[in-house]
Design a protein around this motif. Structure first.
Motif, short mmCIF file in Angstrom:
data_model
loop_
_atom_site.label_atom_id
_atom_site.label_comp_id
_atom_site.label_asym_id
_atom_site.label_seq_id
_atom_site.Cartn_x
_atom_site.Cartn_y
_atom_site.Cartn_z
N LYS A 127 -2.85 -6.53 -8.53
CA LYS A 127 -4.26 -6.44 -8.17
C LYS A 127 -5.01 -7.67 -8.68
O LYS A 127 -5.89 -8.20 -8.00
CB LYS A 127 -4.88 -5.18 -8.76
CG LYS A 127 -4.46 -3.89 -8.07
CD LYS A 127 -5.06 -3.79 -6.68
CE LYS A 127 -4.87 -2.40 -6.09
NZ LYS A 127 -3.47 -2.00 -5.94
N SER A 177 -7.25 -0.26 -11.52
CA SER A 177 -6.67 -1.60 -11.46
C SER A 177 -7.62 -2.57 -10.75
O SER A 177 -7.77 -3.73 -11.16
CB SER A 177 -5.33 -1.56 -10.72
OG SER A 177 -4.40 -0.74 -11.38
N ASP A 204 0.83 -1.21 0.00
CA ASP A 204 0.00 0.00 0.00
C ASP A 204 0.86 1.25 0.00
O ASP A 204 0.54 2.26 -0.64
CB ASP A 204 -0.93 0.01 1.22
CG ASP A 204 -2.03 -1.02 1.10
OD1 ASP A 204 -2.20 -1.59 0.01
OD2 ASP A 204 -2.72 -1.27 2.10
N SER A 225 1.33 -2.80 -11.11
CA SER A 225 0.17 -2.70 -10.21
C SER A 225 -1.01 -3.53 -10.70
O SER A 225 -1.72 -4.15 -9.89
CB SER A 225 -0.23 -1.24 -10.03
OG SER A 225 -0.61 -0.67 -11.27
N SER A 277 -4.81 2.91 -8.84
CA SER A 277 -5.21 1.71 -8.10
C SER A 277 -6.69 1.39 -8.26
O SER A 277 -7.08 0.23 -8.37
CB SER A 277 -4.88 1.90 -6.62
OG SER A 277 -5.36 0.83 -5.85
N GLU A 333 2.04 1.82 -3.46
CA GLU A 333 0.96 2.41 -4.25
C GLU A 333 0.84 3.90 -3.96
O GLU A 333 0.64 4.72 -4.86
CB GLU A 333 -0.37 1.71 -3.94
CG GLU A 333 -0.47 0.29 -4.47
CD GLU A 333 -0.75 0.27 -5.95
OE1 GLU A 333 -1.18 1.29 -6.51
OE2 GLU A 333 -0.51 -0.79 -6.57
#
Length: 817
Positions: free
Chosen positions: A199, A167, A140, A195, A164, A143
Motif C-alpha cells: 500500500k 494500511s 485485490d 500488505s 486494507s 486482499e
C-alpha cells in the motif's frame, strides 16, 4: 470475456470450501494462495514475454490440470510446485503447503477428489486476461482472501494481516507522494503478509524499493507471494526475528537507514527480548529507555526510529496504552516527545484488527522536521466506522477524512487539533487523546421549566442553527414566540413537520442547488465515461470521479462532502468497478453479450439468471434486462403489469370465495359448502373441486354444494386463464429483450450503461441524501414538539380526569374504596 472481480472472489472462496473440515483457515490459506500463485504465474508467463519468473517444463499449472483424477495427485502437485520453486529461487516460499498431507486433505479417493476439484476451480479462471492498466485484479483478490482468512482464523491466528483500510491510512499519512522516486526505500520490520509495504509503495507513481522482515516462516512466504502477485518481484523479504536478528544493515554493521517505514507490530509482545540483551544492544536502539520486559510495543517503535534516515518518516500501529502507560514507558515517551520525532497521533476505532479487539492508534514519525516541531497533531477518529460482521471497519469516507485532516493539519472541534508541547508537558507527557480532544456527544438535556409550563426552549431551537442559515424563514413557519421569555411554541403539528419542510420553498431551493452541483459534476465527466476504452486505468478513473465529486460538495449547504463521497465509493464497490473492469477488458461490445449459465450435476446455480429463454438461463454482465425494458419496451411492460394485476384480482377472488365457503372461514359456519372439497392438507384446489363435482354427479341432493363447487371451479378457471395470459406476455417480452441485446449499437449501450444505470443511480442516491439530511431536521423538531407538547399541569389534569372516570365506573359496578 474478462473475469469480474466479484466473480473471481466467489471462485476463490469456493476453493476454500473444498478444504474445510481437515484444517482451519490459518492452514488452508497456504493451499489456496499457493494454487492462486501457480495459476497466476503460469498465465502471466503465457501472456507476458517480459515476465521475470521462469516456468520450467513440468512446473506449470497446466501440468496440474493433467493430474485431475490421478491417484497420486497430491505427491505430483508437490513436485510441480517444487520445480517452479527451484527454477525461481522460491524454495521455502511457495512449497510450504504439503498437498500430499493425508491428515489435512484426506486419504485415497478423498484426497484425489478434493484436489481435483480444487484444480478445476482455478482452471476456470483466466488470470492472464488481466490487461487493464492500473487495475490490480490479483492484488485485490489476494486482499480479499487475506481478509476472509483473518476473519475465520480468530484472534490467535489472524495477526498476519493488517486490514486494507488501515494500511491505506498509514500509506497516505507517512509522507509518500506520487513524485517520490522509485529508488527511495520503504521498510516494515514486522511485515506479515506484506500488505502495508505494498500500500505504501503504491502511493508513488513508479513504486518504491521494498524491504521487509517477518519472523514467522509461513507468513513471510505469503509476503513473498504477495509481492510477486502485485508485480513487485524484486522486493526484499527476509524471514527472521527483527529485534534479535535484524537483516538489513549498512556496510559498517549498523542498521540500514530507510526513507520510510510502516509497521503493525504484534501488540504488547511479551517475548520481545528473546535472544537480545537490550542493555548492551549493538545497534543502540534503546538510547531513550529499555521497554518493560513483558511488553515490546516501544521496542518495535524504537527499532523503527533507529532504522530511519535523518529525514526519514514512519507510521506505526500500536495499542492505545503506549500513549499513557507509566513507569519506564512514560520515560521513553517523554524522551521521544522532547526529540520532536512524533509528528502526530491518530486514534482509531476499537475492534478493527483480527488479532485483538482493543483500540489502536497510529503514531506518525517525522525526523525531518523534528528540531522545529512545536507540538503534536492529534486526531480522534474513534467514532468513524461501520459494522462488518463481528468486526468494525473503516469506510472510504473515514479514510479520506482522516488523511485530509491529518495532511492539512486542519483543526476540527471534537475531531482534530494541534496540541503544543507546553500543554503536553502540563499533562506529564501523557498523550491519551481524550485529554486533548473531547469527542463525546452533547447530552440532550430536558428543560424542567418547559415541562412545567410548556413551550420549547429556544436554546434547543438555536442549536439547529446550521439549518436556519439555509432555511431562514422556515423557523418562523415551524415556531412562534411564546408568552414565556426564552421559549417558543410550535406552529405545526408534529405529524406534519416533515411534509411542511419538504413543501417549503427554501427546501426546494436547497434541493435544487444540491442537484445542480451534481449535474455540473455529471456534465464534467460524461465525455470521460463515454470515452472509456480497453486498457484504461480503472482506479485512476474512480479516483478522478470521486475526488472531483468530493471537492464540488465541499461548499454545499448542510451536506457532508464525505457522505456524498461515500455514496459514490459504495456504488463503485457494489457495481461500478465490475462494470468498468469489464469495459476496460472487453470494450463496450460486452453490452451485447449474454452468458449462458451452466451448472454441474448435483451443484446449485451460483448466479441468479437475468433471462430464461426456452429453459436456458442467461446472465448479462453489463446491462440488466430492466434497463432495456425501460428504454425500449415500456409499453409491453405496462401490458404485463396490467395482466398481472388482473391475475392478482382473480387469485384474490378465489381465496376469498374459498374462505367464505369453508368451515374455517368467517362466513362458512360449521358445514361449509366446500368442506368436502379439501385435500389431506385441508386445502381446496382446482383438482379437489373437480373430483368432488364428479363424485356428486349422480347425487339426489346437494344442489347448494354443487353450485358452490361450480362457482369455485369457474373462479379457478379465470385465475388459470389470467395466469396463462401473464406468462404469455412475459415470454414475449423476454424474447424481445433477448433479441434486442445483439441489436444494440455502441451508442445505445453507452446510453443504457452510463445514463440509465450509472448516473441515474448516483443521482438517486444524492437525492436520497438530500432528503435524509432534511429528515434529521424534521426528526429533531418533531422530538422537541412532542417532548413539551403537554406540560405537567395538563398531564396532572388529564390523570385526575381519567381517575375520576374510573371511580365513577367502579361505583356503578358496586365497588367502593
Amino acid at each position: 470475456m474478462a473475469i469480474k472481480k466479484t466473480e473471481l472472489y466467489s471462485s476463490l472462496w469456493q476453493s476454500c470450501d473444498e478444504l474445510r473440515g481437515g484444517m482451519d483457515a490459518s492452514q488452508y490459506k497456504d493451499y489456496v494462495l499457493t494454487m492462486l500463485f501457480m495459476k497466476y504465474v503460469s498465465d502471466k508467463a503465457d501472456n507476458d514475454s517480459d515476465f521475470l519468473l521462469e516456468v520450467p517444463e513440468g512446473g506449470s499449472f497446466t501440468d496440474m490440470v493433467a493430474l485431475k483424477g490421478d491417484k497420486e495427485i497430491g505427491d505430483k502437485i508437490n513436485k510441480i510446485i517444487g520445480a517452479l520453486a527451484q527454477e525461481n529461487d522460491l524454495k521455502g516460499v511457495i512449497d510450504v503447503a504439503d498437498f500430499n498431507d493425508e491428515d489435512k486433505l484426506g486419504k485415497g479417493k478423498e484426497m484425489q477428489d478434493r484436489l481435483s476439484k480444487l484444480v478445476g476451480i482455478f482452471q476456470g479462471l483466466d488470470l492472464g486476461a488481466n490487461q487493464a492498466q492500473g487495475d490490480d485484479l490479483l492484488g485485490d483478490a489476494y486482499e480479499f482472501l487475506m481478509r476472509h482468512f483473518a476473519t475465520e482464523s480468530g484472534k490467535s491466528k489472524g495477526q498476519f494481516y493488517t486490514p486494507s483500510e488501515v494500511s491505506q491510512i498509514l500509506a497516505k499519512v507517512v509522507g509518500i507522494t506520487k513524485d517520490t522516486a522509485q529508488d527511495q526505500t520503504v521498510y516494515d520490520p514486522t511485515c506479515g503478509s506484506g500488505s502495508l509495504l505494498l500500500k505504501a509503495a503504491d502511493q508513488a507513481s513508479r513504486g518504491l524499493t521494498i524491504y521487509g522482515q517477518e519472523m514467522d516462516n509461513a507468513t513471510s512466504a505469503l509476503a513473498r507471494m504477495n509481492m510477486i502477485l502485485h508485480d513487485n518481484v524484486e522486493a526484499e523479504i527476509w524471514q527472521d526475528n527483527t529485534l534479535s536478528s535484524p537483516q538489513w544493515k549498512e556496510a559498517d554493521g549498523s542498521l540500514k537507514r530507510f526513507d520510510f517505514s510502516v509497521a503493525n507490530p504484534p501488540f504488547s509482545f511479551k517475548a520481545w527480548n528473546t535472544g537480545l540483551n537490550p542493555a548492551d544492544d549493538e545497534f543502540g536502539r534503546f538510547e531513550y529507555g529499555i521497554p518493560p520486559e513483558k511488553n515490546g510495543d516501544y521496542a518495535f517503535l524504537l527499532h523503527i526510529i533507529k532504522s530511519l534516515k535523518s529525514t526519514g518518516k514512519g507510521a506505526v500501529i500500536l495499542p492505545h496504552g503506549v500513549l499513557f502507560r507509566g513507569n519506564v514507558e512514560s520515560s521513553i515517551r517523554q524522551n521521544l516527545i522532547k526529540q520532536g520525532y512524533i509528528k502526530g497521533i491518530i486514534g482509531l476505532p476499537a475492534n478493527l484488527f483480527y488479532g485483538t479487539g482493543i483500540p489502536a492508534c497510529i503514531i506518525v514519525i517525522d525526523k525531518a522536521q523534528a528540531s522545529s516541531r512545536s507540538g503534536i497533531f492529534m486526531v480522534d477518529a474513534s467514532k468513524g466506522f461501520m459494522k462488518d460482521g463481528n468486526k468494525n471497519r473503516l469506510r472510504a469516507q473515514d479514510i479520506h477524512k482522516i488523511v485530509d485532516i491529518f495532511t492539512r493539519q486542519t483543526t476540527l472541534p471534537g475531531y482534530a487539533r494541534m496540541v503544543n508541547y507546553r500543554e503536553i508537558e502540563d499533562n506529564d507527557y501523557n498523550l491519551n487523546i481524550p485529554r486533548y480532544i473531547d469527542s463525546t456527544d452533547i447530552e440532550d438535556l430536558h428543560d424542567l421549566t418547559a415541562h412545567m409550563r410548556g413551550g420549547i426552549p429556544e436554546r434547543d431551537i438555536d442549536a439547529l442553527g446550521s439549518f436556519w442559515k439555509v432555511f431562514p424563514n422556515l423557523r418562523s413557519t415551524l415556531f412562534k414566540p411564546s408568552d414565556l421569555k426564552g421559549y417558543s411554541d410550535a406552529c405545526i403539528e408534529a405529524a406534519q413537520v416533515k411534509t411542511t419542510i419538504l413543501a417549503h420553498q427554501e427546501f426546494k431551493t436547497f434541493s435544487t442547488r444540491a442537484l445542480t452541483v451534481y449535474e455540473q459534476w455529471e456534465a464534467e465527466h460524461l465525455s470521460r465515461l463515454e470515452s472509456l476504452t480497453v486498457g484504461d486505468d480503472a482506479k485512476a478513473l474512480i479516483h478522478t470521479l470521486s475526488e472531483d465529486l468530493l471537492t464540488r460538495f465541499t461548499q454545499a449547504d448542510l451536506l457532508d462532502k464525505y457522505d456524498i463521497y461515500q455514496l459514490l465509493m459504495e456504488y463503485w464497490e457494489e457495481t461500478l468497478q465490475d462494470d468498468v473492469y469489464v469495459i476496460t477488458q472487453d470494450g463496450w461490445k460486452a453490452g451485447n453479450v449474454l452468458r449462458t449459465l451452466k451448472v454441474a450435476k448435483g451443484e446449485k446455480l451460483k448466479e441468479t439468471p437475468d433471462l430464461v429463454i426456452n429453459k436456458v438461463k442467461y446472465k448479462s454482465d453489463l446491462i440488466p434486462p430492466h434497463l432495456i425494458i425501460a428504454r425500449y419496451f415500456a409499453d409491453e411492460q405496462q401490458a404485463v403489469n396490467e395482466l398481472q394485476a388482473k391475475k392478482d384480482e382473480a387469485t384474490q377472488a378465489v381465496e376469498t370465495y374459498i374462505e367464505e365457503n369453508s368451515s374455517s372461514g368467517s362466513g362458512g359456519g360449521e358445514d361449509g359448502l366446500l368442506e368436502e372439497a379439501k385435500n389431506d392438507k385441508e386445502k381446496v384446489t382446482k383438482a379437489t373441486v373437480t373430483a368432488r363435482l364428479k363424485a356428486l354427479k349422480n347425487a339426489l341432493s346437494g344442489d347448494g354444494e354443487i353450485a358452490a363447487l361450480k362457482k369455485c371451479q369457474s373462479l379457478f378457471n379465470k385465475e388459470a386463464a389470467a395466469n396463462k395470459a401473464v406468462k404469455g406476455a412475459q415470454t414475449q417480452l423476454d424474447q424481445a429483450v433477448y433479441d434486442k441485446y445483439p441489436e444494440l449499437d455502441i451508442n445505445q449501450i453507452k446510453e443504457l450503461v452510463i445514463e440509465d444505470k450509472w448516473l441515474a443511480t448516483i443521482k438517486g442516491d444524492i437525492e436520497a441524501e438530500v432528503e435524509r439530511v432534511t429528515q434529521q431536521l424534521a426528526n429533531r423538531v418533531k422530538t422537541l414538539e412532542e417532548r413539551y407538547a403537554e406540560p405537567l399541569p395538563e398531564l396532572t389534569k388529564t390523570v385526575s380526569d381519567l381517575a375520576g372516570k374510573v371511580d365513577e365506573h367502579l361505583k356503578k359496578m358496586g365497588v367502593s374504596w
